[in-house]
Design an enzyme around this catalytic site. Structure first.
Site, short mmCIF file in Angstrom:
data_model
loop_
_atom_site.label_atom_id
_atom_site.label_comp_id
_atom_site.label_asym_id
_atom_site.label_seq_id
_atom_site.Cartn_x
_atom_site.Cartn_y
_atom_site.Cartn_z
CG HIS A 242 3.13 1.45 4.13
ND1 HIS A 242 2.34 2.58 4.07
CD2 HIS A 242 2.55 0.64 3.23
CE1 HIS A 242 1.04 2.21 3.39
NE2 HIS A 242 1.23 1.26 2.81
CG ASP A 243 3.93 1.00 -0.97
OD1 ASP A 243 2.97 1.35 -0.12
OD2 ASP A 243 3.52 0.43 -2.10
#
Length: 497
Positions: A242-243
């Protein structure tokens, strides 16, 4: 930039809502070096009445970027992929994609709370998953899909989040990475495992989901057809997929007295904790508990962020966000936008400065700003409804967004103090938004705290340091963060006295 002989190169594939890029990274004399080797578009298309991601375009962009790495003498020994959260791809047993990869901003979840709350009581759900209540959470997207296309869930054998899907295309491994899984609203916040009670209540088949895999795990080498296409072999390592989880890792802060702000299309503002906060007070403030590297918790508020600025810029310039949708031109003409196009972000910042002391504020987290047909009209309507001055020029419009974002950040800092019992000494901003000096100064003034802006490439850096830890280059996150502090400039903004 030339990589020294013997340096160990790694590639970070970092994909956001409008574009993706491939970064090569290595360590030289204790400093982390970065080179952006390729950038590619991420385009949404209108398919069968929905706004969808173009999966093939994304995968080809990844392959092109990795091929460029090899061509430049930067063939990496490992590759990691991070993207936004919540969205997913369904595969059948043969590996064919089932349905479309619908975007979280699509209208299919409009009104979902009214339809879903009878099965998923919000208080019960938060106490189990700790996930901020958003209509686009994966659990709600799946419930909307089940209502529209139940046959797709029946046919599907596996659900992959977007970075999981790209890992599968590179390696053939079908897995679910932990940090991205934590954005779904279906993961038990305490155990890090899928919550069977939530899945059953939502009517989601448990067979679709694999046991979450932790970031830092070495998956396998590139599949033969990918090696042939890119011209090299490498291991695929799970970063924090997840960024935002990757961006938080790149914050060069020591200790627990800093607020982290990942500033991009979304503004994710919060802290790192050892345990989730699942109290009614936390739910009332709509904070989320998302997974991080080494089972850290990213306790944060999801704020609308630069999306509003990006949307206004597109609208002023006559550009549609989704292919197949006509851009809204009437509102732009109404505030005089057509006379100056195309607008750059620097132009809009200067117009906001010139509009001072114009004062109007909106609640940036209002659902009206998630995916309006016209962001300009949505902001003007909100100001009118609240009895505030209505922006009449692009500068007044931008000034409204900027001061509203700064106020939202300040409110979130106060809520974090109350919910965690911590006091704070600074706000660390990473990501593209850290370059916006105007917003940084407004944030420092509103929060009464110094803002430390940088590094800009926060997400890609966080991706890379997990790979470097897996490779033994760094022994810990603290050591990697110290290297980031040595390697990249940090700009300080002190609150006005």
């Amino acid at each position: 930039m030339k990589m020294p002989e013997g340096a160990r190169c790694h590639a970070a594939v970092d994909i956001g809502a409008s574009s993706g890029r491939v970064l090569a990274g290595w360590v030289d004399d204790g400093r982390i070096r970065l080179e952006e080797v390729h950038r590619f578009d991420n385009v949404q298309r209108r398919v069968d009445g929905h706004d969808c991601w173009d999966l093939e375009m994304l995968f080809q962009g990844v392959l092109d970027g990795l091929s460029v790495c090899a061509a430049r003498g930067l063939a990496p020994e490992s590759i990691g992929i991070d993207t936004w959260g919540c969205d997913f791809v369904l595969l059948d047993e043969a590996g064919a994609v089932v349905g479309d990869a619908v975007s979280y901003r699509d209208a299919r979840t409009d009104g979902i709370f009214e339809r879903a709350d009878a099965a998923l009581d919000p208080a019960w759900l938060y106490a189990r998953t700790g996930t901020q209540r958003q209509p686009f959470n994966t659990v709600y997207q799946l419930m909307a899909l089940r209502a529209e296309h139940p046959e797709q869930l029946e046919r599907a054998e596996r659900l992959l989040m977007i970075p999981d899907y790209l890992v599968w295309r590179l390696t053939g491994a079908r897995l679910n990475e932990y940090t991205d899984a934590s954005t779904t609203g279906m993961l038990d916040a305490r155990t890090g495992e899928w919550d069977g009670a939530v899945l059953r209540a939502a009517g989601i088949p448990e067979r679709l989901l694999a046991t979450p895999v932790m970031p830092g795990t070495v998956i396998r080498h590139l599949a033969p057809q990918v090696r042939e296409r890119t011209g090299f072999d490498a291991r695929v390592v799970l970063p924090a997929s997840h960024d935002t989880a990757s961006a938080f890792l790149a914050v060069p802060a020591q200790g627990d007295r800093s607020v982290f702000l990942s500033s991009g299309t979304w503004s994710l503002m919060g802290v790192e904790l050892a345990e989730p906060v699942l109290t009614p007070e936390s739910r009332a403030r709509n904070f989320t508990n998302e997974g991080g590297f080494e089972r850290r918790y990213r306790y944060l508020k999801n704020i609308m962020g630069l999306w509003m600025i990006q949307s206004v810029r597109r609208e002023l310039n006559g550009v549609a966000y989704v292919e197949g949708k006509e851009p809204a031109a009437t509102a732009a003409a109404r505030i005089g936008g057509a006379a100056h196009e195309p607008y750059g972000f620097g132009d809009l910042i200067e117009l906001a400065r010139q509009a001072e002391p114009f004062e109007a504020r909106v609640d940036v987290d209002d659902a009206a700003f998630l995916a309006p047909d016209s962001m300009i009209e949505a902001i003007r309507d909100a100001c009118a409804a609240a009895g505030q001055p209505v922006p009449a020029t692009p500068g007044e419009l931008m000034r409204t967004i900027y001061v509203s974002l700064a106020d939202s950040y300040a409110a979130s800092v106060e809520q974090l103090r109350a919910l965690t019992g911590r006091d704070f000494e600074a706000i660390h901003i990473t990501g593209g938004g850290s370059q916006d000096a105007y917003l940084n100064q407004l944030t420092a003034d509103a929060c009464g705290l110094p803002v430390l802006a940088g590094p800009v490439e926060g997400t890609g850096l966080g991706n890379l340091i997990v790979q470097m830890i897996a490779a033994g280059t760094f022994a810990s996150v603290d050591e990697a963060r110290a290297a980031i502090a040595r390697s990249f400039p940090i700009q300080r903004f002190d609150p006005a006295r």
